[in-house]
Scaffold this motif. Structure first.
Motif, short mmCIF file in Angstrom:
data_model
loop_
_atom_site.label_atom_id
_atom_site.label_comp_id
_atom_site.label_asym_id
_atom_site.label_seq_id
_atom_site.Cartn_x
_atom_site.Cartn_y
_atom_site.Cartn_z
N ASP A 216 1.11 -1.46 0.38
CA ASP A 216 -0.29 -0.21 -0.36
C ASP A 216 0.76 1.54 -0.24
OD1 ASP A 216 -2.82 0.71 -0.38
OD2 ASP A 216 -2.61 1.02 2.08
N ALA A 217 1.83 1.17 0.37
CA ALA A 217 2.78 2.53 0.48
C ALA A 217 3.60 2.86 -0.72
CB ALA A 217 3.86 2.24 1.96
N GLU A 218 3.34 1.47 -1.50
CA GLU A 218 4.48 1.46 -2.51
C GLU A 218 4.29 2.54 -3.75
OE1 GLU A 218 7.15 1.29 -5.53
OE2 GLU A 218 7.60 -0.16 -3.62
N PRO A 219 5.12 3.80 -3.88
CA PRO A 219 4.79 4.21 -5.24
C PRO A 219 4.38 4.62 -6.39
CG PRO A 219 7.52 4.89 -3.88
CD PRO A 219 6.46 3.87 -3.72
N THR A 220 5.44 3.25 -7.12
CA THR A 220 5.09 3.10 -8.10
C THR A 220 4.19 2.23 -8.89
OG1 THR A 220 7.30 2.85 -8.63
CG2 THR A 220 6.70 2.05 -10.02
N ASN A 221 2.83 2.01 -9.55
CA ASN A 221 1.75 1.77 -9.93
C ASN A 221 2.03 -0.08 -10.26
OD1 ASN A 221 0.08 3.19 -8.78
ND2 ASN A 221 -0.33 4.64 -10.70
N PHE B 191 4.51 -1.89 -9.22
CA PHE B 191 3.96 -3.30 -8.35
C PHE B 191 3.68 -3.09 -6.94
CE2 PHE B 191 8.32 -1.60 -9.52
CZ PHE B 191 8.43 -2.37 -10.97
N ARG B 192 2.50 -1.28 -6.73
CA ARG B 192 2.13 -1.74 -6.06
C ARG B 192 1.07 -1.97 -6.10
NH1 ARG B 192 -2.24 1.56 -4.99
NH2 ARG B 192 -2.13 3.13 -7.72
N LEU B 193 0.66 -1.99 -7.30
CA LEU B 193 -1.32 -2.67 -7.68
C LEU B 193 -1.05 -4.41 -7.69
CD1 LEU B 193 -2.44 -0.32 -10.42
CD2 LEU B 193 -3.38 -0.73 -7.83
N SER B 194 -0.14 -4.85 -8.12
CA SER B 194 0.34 -6.57 -8.98
C SER B 194 0.06 -7.02 -7.15
CB SER B 194 1.27 -6.97 -9.29
OG SER B 194 2.69 -6.10 -8.65
N LYS C 214 -10.07 -6.04 -8.12
CA LYS C 214 -10.20 -4.74 -8.27
C LYS C 214 -8.37 -4.20 -8.47
CE LYS C 214 -11.13 -0.11 -6.08
NZ LYS C 214 -9.79 0.96 -6.78
N ALA C 215 -7.47 -4.60 -7.84
CA ALA C 215 -5.89 -4.33 -8.21
C ALA C 215 -5.40 -4.85 -9.49
CB ALA C 215 -5.60 -4.69 -6.84
N MET C 216 -6.38 -6.08 -9.52
CA MET C 216 -5.62 -6.60 -10.91
C MET C 216 -6.21 -5.83 -11.94
SD MET C 216 -4.01 -9.09 -12.98
CE MET C 216 -3.96 -9.47 -13.66
N ALA C 217 -7.56 -5.84 -11.99
CA ALA C 217 -8.85 -4.59 -13.09
C ALA C 217 -7.61 -3.07 -13.33
CB ALA C 217 -10.23 -4.64 -12.59
N ASP C 218 -7.22 -3.08 -12.58
CA ASP C 218 -6.58 -1.32 -11.81
C ASP C 218 -5.54 -0.89 -13.01
OD1 ASP C 218 -8.87 0.14 -10.54
OD2 ASP C 218 -7.95 0.44 -8.84
N LEU C 219 -5.16 -2.23 -12.61
CA LEU C 219 -3.42 -2.73 -12.94
C LEU C 219 -3.44 -2.92 -14.45
CD1 LEU C 219 -0.57 -3.34 -12.60
CD2 LEU C 219 -1.16 -5.47 -12.77
N ASP D 122 -0.22 -3.17 -22.15
CA ASP D 122 0.12 -3.93 -21.90
C ASP D 122 1.77 -4.19 -21.21
OD1 ASP D 122 -1.05 -5.60 -23.38
OD2 ASP D 122 -0.62 -5.17 -25.88
N ALA D 123 2.01 -2.68 -21.22
CA ALA D 123 3.13 -2.66 -20.33
C ALA D 123 3.02 -2.74 -18.95
CB ALA D 123 3.36 -1.06 -20.37
N SER D 124 2.14 -3.78 -18.83
CA SER D 124 2.77 -4.84 -17.22
C SER D 124 2.44 -5.61 -17.27
CB SER D 124 0.90 -4.02 -15.93
OG SER D 124 -0.08 -4.41 -16.81
N LEU D 125 2.45 -6.85 -19.87
CA LEU D 125 2.12 -7.86 -18.99
C LEU D 125 2.69 -9.07 -18.19
CD1 LEU D 125 1.58 -7.65 -22.85
CD2 LEU D 125 0.06 -8.78 -21.22
N TYR D 126 3.90 -8.70 -17.82
CA TYR D 126 5.02 -9.36 -16.69
C TYR D 126 4.20 -9.44 -15.41
CZ TYR D 126 8.51 -11.18 -13.81
OH TYR D 126 9.29 -12.64 -13.81
N GLN D 127 3.92 -8.37 -15.17
CA GLN D 127 3.59 -8.15 -13.32
C GLN D 127 1.91 -8.63 -13.49
OE1 GLN D 127 4.90 -5.13 -15.03
NE2 GLN D 127 6.05 -5.43 -13.42
N GLN D 128 0.87 -8.99 -14.87
CA GLN D 128 -0.26 -8.80 -15.17
C GLN D 128 -0.29 -10.55 -14.85
OE1 GLN D 128 -2.48 -8.09 -18.55
NE2 GLN D 128 -1.67 -6.35 -17.75
N ALA D 129 1.35 -11.25 -15.39
CA ALA D 129 1.29 -13.10 -15.37
C ALA D 129 1.74 -13.44 -14.00
CB ALA D 129 2.36 -12.77 -16.20
N GLN D 130 3.03 -11.89 -13.10
CA GLN D 130 2.53 -12.70 -11.45
C GLN D 130 1.52 -13.01 -10.99
OE1 GLN D 130 5.42 -9.15 -11.28
NE2 GLN D 130 6.82 -10.56 -10.61
N VAL D 131 0.73 -12.16 -10.87
CA VAL D 131 -0.75 -12.09 -10.23
C VAL D 131 -1.31 -12.92 -10.56
CG1 VAL D 131 -2.93 -10.61 -9.82
CG2 VAL D 131 -0.74 -9.24 -10.07
#
Length: 641
Positions: free
Chosen positions: A541-546, A548-551, A568-573, A579-588
């Motif tokens: 919740d304290a992470e400033p970068t979207n 890493f925070r959202l994933s 909700k967090a995944m949808a916001d991501l 598509d710039a967050s495809l790797y983070q989506q895969a982590q989730v």
């Protein structure tokens, strides 16, 4: 299952006598413990039973030991007991001297080669401990035991600090550095120097970039002196900001000398004043003032390095300048402006302004290799941090061309080799292809904390944890006040699944820079792996970068059973990052148990050139899908195993 300590291959167990000052008990105890685990018979005064005749026990042990290991330190060189024990070891020709903190042995013992343990971090699989075992083998005639594989079940820092002290290091936020390295308030290393920021006396704030650039180039020239340890920029600047007293600055950084100065511009002339200060006394050793035109500045940097070497009685191996420079005043000026903008790490606009300055520098001097290398790095940074999916491949292609041109012009320029390795790995996901460039950059730039840091991160992501840990330890010595270095140390421990070990450096990174990106996220990942889900959520919740925070929130909320918040967090991501967050989506998705969909996102990430894939081989968040056929195929095709 943990690996058992290896025994010496010879049937003879070498008997060792440890001589030390009781003020150094913690480090002596760690060394004694590792020697015992290695199969040696170790005698030190902690073993004397109550009621035994102290002097008689010592005398007997000294007369029968195969080797006398004397631990010199600022404390022990003043001890009559240690001097007497060392003298007996010397007379019996079985003396093995080590230096715990860089202290020189007293007169009568300086003709012996000393094994330096100042930067030792308590591991047996270290160059220092291996050198000690070779020396023992030479004295005793018994072969040195094989190096044991590091046990992951034991915290490296906790083992060094010990028991309650380890907990204090975590709670105290960075106390592990003071104990482990003796950096803050410790004894200064005489063969070390910090270059403080040169002051701009031009009365024109727009000339700040020149003073910054001159400081950095002088530091680069001093790094070429093999016998001199040069403190990195971030730590030097931070210590200089916090303290006005030069002795206090030197003590804080643990260096023997300080170099500072000022720059004043008048027309096309620059008046440059330089002063070398003894960190112990605060007195000036020499100072000089010269007037130079811009195209003579590079030569001046070499002159200053020569003067420092002469003052410190350091032999210069070569008079060759740092490769890849220029004699074109316009090119050099725009290069310095570009570096100043790039180091701001502010936003895409400042990075693109830096790129424009590098372009002007190269137009003025097409053979300016340092500018080509810098251009490559900023292009790769723009791609990784700001590039849209359809921009990534063109940006990385341009970055690659610039890096190859830099290497072609100056093969021995560390920054050129680093730029090529960085873009091959980050932009092209070519792990094996990038390694020669990273290795060459590390070889050429072993005194440059920034190069060492990036080499350490490469090794971590390429599945080379031992090399990564060795390199980051060196970077921490050279740059102890740089939040990025501590964050990197934590990320390396995290990738090695040493989650508890990662907490202290990550906390230290946030102490040094509360706004640094990704440190809260790494803390969240570690706490999550340790089963502390509510604490992990607070960090995410304290992470400033979207990214890493959202994933992170999507993963931890799912583990906490709050599926609505996780969705909700995944949808916001997906909505905000696309598509710039495809790797983070895969982590989730991997953490949610959706293996097929996670692999599908990774395949899409590969198609668009998502640089997040450099974490693929070592990312703990992807462990749930490592046995998936599609994941294994992706690892093979990307040459990541």
């Amino acid at each position: 299952m943990q690996n058992e300590p290896s025994e010496p291959s010879d049937s003879k167990r070498a008997t060792l006598f440890l001589s030390y000052s009781h003020a150094d008990d913690a480090k002596a105890r760690r060394i004694a413990t590792l020697l015992e685990e290695a199969g040696y018979t170790v005698w030190w005064d902690a073993l004397i039973e109550g009621g035994a005749a102290y002097a008689r026990s010592i005398g007997s042990a000294l007369e029968t030991a195969d080797a006398v290991i004397v631990m010199w330190s600022a404390n022990s060189v003043e001890s009559d007991w240690v001097r007497d024990e060392a003298a007996l070891g010397r007379d019996r020709q079985c003396l093995i001297p080590i230096s715990l903190d860089g202290a020189r042995p007293p007169l009568g013992f300086r003709q012996y080669q000393v094994i330096k343990f100042r930067s030792w971090r308590g591991r047996r699989d270290s160059p220092q401990f291996e050198a000690l075992e070779r020396a023992i083998s030479s004295c005793s005639g018994a072969p040195a035991p094989a190096v044991r594989t590091r046990q992951r079940g034991v915290s490296r820092r906790a083992a060094l600090i010990g028991g309650a002290g380890a907990a204090a290091a975590i709670v105290g936020g960075g106390a592990y550095l003071a104990i482990d390295r003796g950096l803050f308030g410790g004894k200064a290393d005489e063969s070390s120097i910090a270059v403080l920021p040169f002051k701009n006396l031009s009365g024109d704030s727009s000339q700040e970039y020149f003073a910054e650039g001159l400081t950095e180039e002088i530091r680069a020239a001093l790094i070429q002196l093999d016998e001199l340890r040069v403190m990195a920029a971030a730590s030097s600047e931070r210590a200089g900001e916090d303290e006005d007293d030069l002795q206090a600055v030197a003590k804080k950084l643990g260096v023997g000398y300080l170099l500072g100065g000022s720059v004043r511009k008048s027309g096309d002339l620059f008046r440059i004043s330089t002063e070398l200060t003894d960190g112990k006394t605060g007195f000036s050793m020499w100072s000089t003032t010269v007037d130079r035109r811009l195209n003579d500045i590079l030569a001046l940097q070499g002159e200053i390095a020569h003067m420092v070497a002469e003052a410190l009685s350091i032999q210069i191996a070569t008079d060759e300048p740092v490769p890849g420079g220029t004699k074109n005043a316009e090119a050099y000026d725009h290069y310095l402006q570009g570096k100043s903008l790039y180091h701001l790490a502010k936003d895409e606009e400042s990075d693109r302004q830096a790129l424009a300055n590098y372009d002007v520098a190269i137009a003025a001097d097409p053979d300016f290799a340092m500018a080509h290398a810098a251009r490559s790095r900023v292009l790769a940074s723009i791609a990784a941090e700001y590039g849209k999916a359809n921009e990534l491949k063109p940006l990385y292609a341009e970055s690659t061309a610039a890096a190859r041109r830099a290497v072609e012009l100056a093969p021995n320029l560390a920054d050129a080799q680093l730029a090529l390795g960085f873009v091959l790995f980050t932009g092209h996901l070519d792990v094996k292809g990038a390694r020669p460039s990273y290795e060459r950059a590390y070889q050429l730039g072993r005194g440059n904390a920034d190069i060492i840091l990036l080499y350490a991160l490469y090794c971590s992501r390429a599945g080379l944890p031992d090399q990564a840990h060795a390199a980051i330890e060196r970077a921490l010595v050279l740059d102890p006040l740089n939040a990025r270095v501590h964050r990197a140390a934590g990320s390396i421990d995290y990738a090695a699944r040493l989650y508890a070990d990662a907490l202290p450096p990550l906390h230290r990174a946030l102490e040094l820079n509360p706004k640094i990106s990704n440190a809260h996220a790494f803390l969240g990942y570690c706490l999550m792996q340790l089963g502390k889900l509510k604490e992990a959520r607070a960090e995410f919740d304290a992470e400033p970068t979207n990214f890493f925070r959202l994933s992170g929130l999507a993963i931890v909320d799912h583990k906490l059973g709050d599926k609505a918040e996780a969705d909700k967090a995944m949808a916001d991501l997906v909505k905000e990052m696309g598509d710039a967050s495809l790797y983070q989506q895969a982590q989730v998705l991997a953490q949610w148990g959706s293996a097929d969909e996670a692999v599908a996102r990774l395949e899409r990430a590969r198609q668009v050139g998502d640089s997040g894939l450099i974490y693929l081989a070592t990312d703990p968040l992807l462990d749930p899908i490592r046995k998936h056929v599609g994941f294994s195929k992706l690892i093979r095709e990307l040459n990541l195993n």
